[in-house]
Design an enzyme around this catalytic site. Structure first.
Site, mmCIF file in Angstrom:
data_model
loop_
_atom_site.group_PDB
_atom_site.id
_atom_site.type_symbol
_atom_site.label_atom_id
_atom_site.label_comp_id
_atom_site.label_asym_id
_atom_site.label_seq_id
_atom_site.Cartn_x
_atom_site.Cartn_y
_atom_site.Cartn_z
ATOM 1 N N GLN A 159 -7.924 0.459 -2.724
ATOM 2 C CA GLN A 159 -7.751 -0.307 -3.894
ATOM 3 C C GLN A 159 -9.261 -0.325 -4.828
ATOM 4 O OE1 GLN A 159 -4.563 -2.117 -4.310
ATOM 5 N NE2 GLN A 159 -4.463 -0.407 -2.972
ATOM 6 N N ALA A 192 -0.523 -10.352 -7.435
ATOM 7 C CA ALA A 192 -0.656 -8.897 -6.582
ATOM 8 C C ALA A 192 -1.629 -8.245 -7.592
ATOM 9 C CB ALA A 192 0.651 -8.570 -6.360
ATOM 10 N N HIS A 193 -2.071 -7.048 -7.116
ATOM 11 C CA HIS A 193 -2.837 -6.014 -7.667
ATOM 12 C C HIS A 193 -2.106 -5.490 -9.170
ATOM 13 C CE1 HIS A 193 -1.114 -2.374 -5.147
ATOM 14 N NE2 HIS A 193 -0.079 -3.025 -5.858
ATOM 15 N N ASN A 194 -3.030 -5.481 -9.945
ATOM 16 C CA ASN A 194 -2.612 -4.819 -11.255
ATOM 17 C C ASN A 194 -1.627 -5.611 -12.134
ATOM 18 O OD1 ASN A 194 -3.739 -2.225 -10.239
ATOM 19 N ND2 ASN A 194 -1.820 -1.369 -9.543
#
Length: 337
Positions: free
Chosen positions: A210, A251-253
């Site tokens: 990540q 969460a990511h992004n």
């Protein structure tokens, strides 16, 4: 009324002073010699307290309140007790919030904190008036702006940037993030940890590095034990003025716009895009890679599984127009009878 063991009041204030601070008008002619010591709810307030009403549900409590003055909308003035001074506002709750801030301006500052037991890197840089609490760890190349407070046992990872007048609660961890001014992170918040990234396969799933960041604007607040994952390649972004409740997971992004209100136990999956001034009720979920438009309202426990156009109110699972959802529920109830 606030407990003096925990909160120090900057009062008292006169009604005229509070009017100047909050931008409201006063119904009647207040005495310049009358001072108000504190804020309190309608039921417990006494003659030296300020209170507010913004919901007709509490009309009974308002009519019997002993509060010396109450922030109130013009439509409720006729229900006011004779002894209560009306502080008339188009938004009584906002006026109360400004008054409470005037009474308690230092609620997020504890001047007794020292940094004798903190671990601070020699390459970290600090603005003026920064407070580092006992047990905190500030790693290499961290930048902390003027007047920010780092709580006990907080861990600030390498390279993290925190703007001016931030308040980082106890046991918060910050990593891989750049944060604006007037930021609040309540105890146990986790910001910048790995997103949930794996390349599925057999015999095992391969972990995907990540490599993004978390970018947080000004005036953002993040609740206790909330988690904001850093991006995988692009960044996770939270816009100015957005407020996350306790136990929220971003969460990511994910990209969240300005002025959003996201309440407890909401989960927003990877790469979802949330517009400006979106409100999401408790335990609702937003699936990954979806777009939720500006000014959308998502009811509690709703499941957003498709894009939502701006200015919609949705409910249920899968989330749909709220009126349609409740009509469906009513129809099912009729069928069951």
């Amino acid at each position: 009324m606030a407990d003096a063991r925990f909160y120090t009041s900057a009062g008292p204030f006169t009604a005229l002073q509070l009017a100047d601070l909050t931008g409201i008008s006063i119904g009647g002619h207040p005495s310049s010699g009358t001072y108000y010591d504190d804020v309190a709810n309608l039921a417990s307030a006494s003659e030296n307290h300020i209170s507010f009403i913004d919901n007709k549900k509490y009309l009974g409590e308002f009519q019997s309140t002993q509060a010396g003055a109450v922030f109130i909308s013009s439509e409720l003035v006729g229900h006011s007790p004779e002894s209560t001074l009306n502080l008339i506002s188009s938004d009584p709750y906002l006026a109360y919030a400004k008054a409470a801030t005037a009474f308690y301006p230092d609620i997020y500052t504890n001047q007794t904190i020292s940094n004798q037991t903190s671990l601070i890197s020699e390459t970290a840089s600090f603005g003026s008036g920064v407070i580092i609490s006992p047990g905190a760890v500030v790693m290499a190349r961290v930048e902390i702006g003027n007047g920010s407070v780092i709580g006990p046992n907080a861990v600030i990872g390498p390279g993290v940037v925190i703007g001016e007048h931030g308040w980082i609660g106890a046991n918060v961890t910050l990593s891989f993030c750049c944060i604006g001014s007037n930021f609040i992170a309540h105890s146990g918040a986790r910001i910048g940890q790995d997103g949930y990234g794996f390349a599925p396969g057999a015999p095992r799933h391969f972990k995907v590095p990540q490599l993004g960041r978390v970018i947080i604007g000004d005036d953002v607040e993040i609740g206790a034990n909330a988690c904001v994952d850093r991006g995988s390649l692009s960044d996770t972004i939270i816009g100015n003025g957005t407020k996350l409740d306790n136990l929220v997971h971003i969460a990511h992004n994910v990209t969240i716009g300005e002025g959003c209100l996201i309440t407890g136990q909401v989960g927003i999956a990877g790469s979802a895009k949330i517009g400006n001034h979106v409100m999401i009720g408790g335990q609702a979920g937003v699936a990954g890679h979806l777009s939720v438009g500006d000014n959308v309202k998502v009811a509690g426990q709703a499941g957003v599984s498709r894009d939502i156009e701006p200015d919609q109110t949705v409910a249920g699972f899968p989330a749909m127009n709220a009126r349609k959802f409740w009509r469906n529920i009513a129809a099912l109830n009729k069928l069951s009878k």
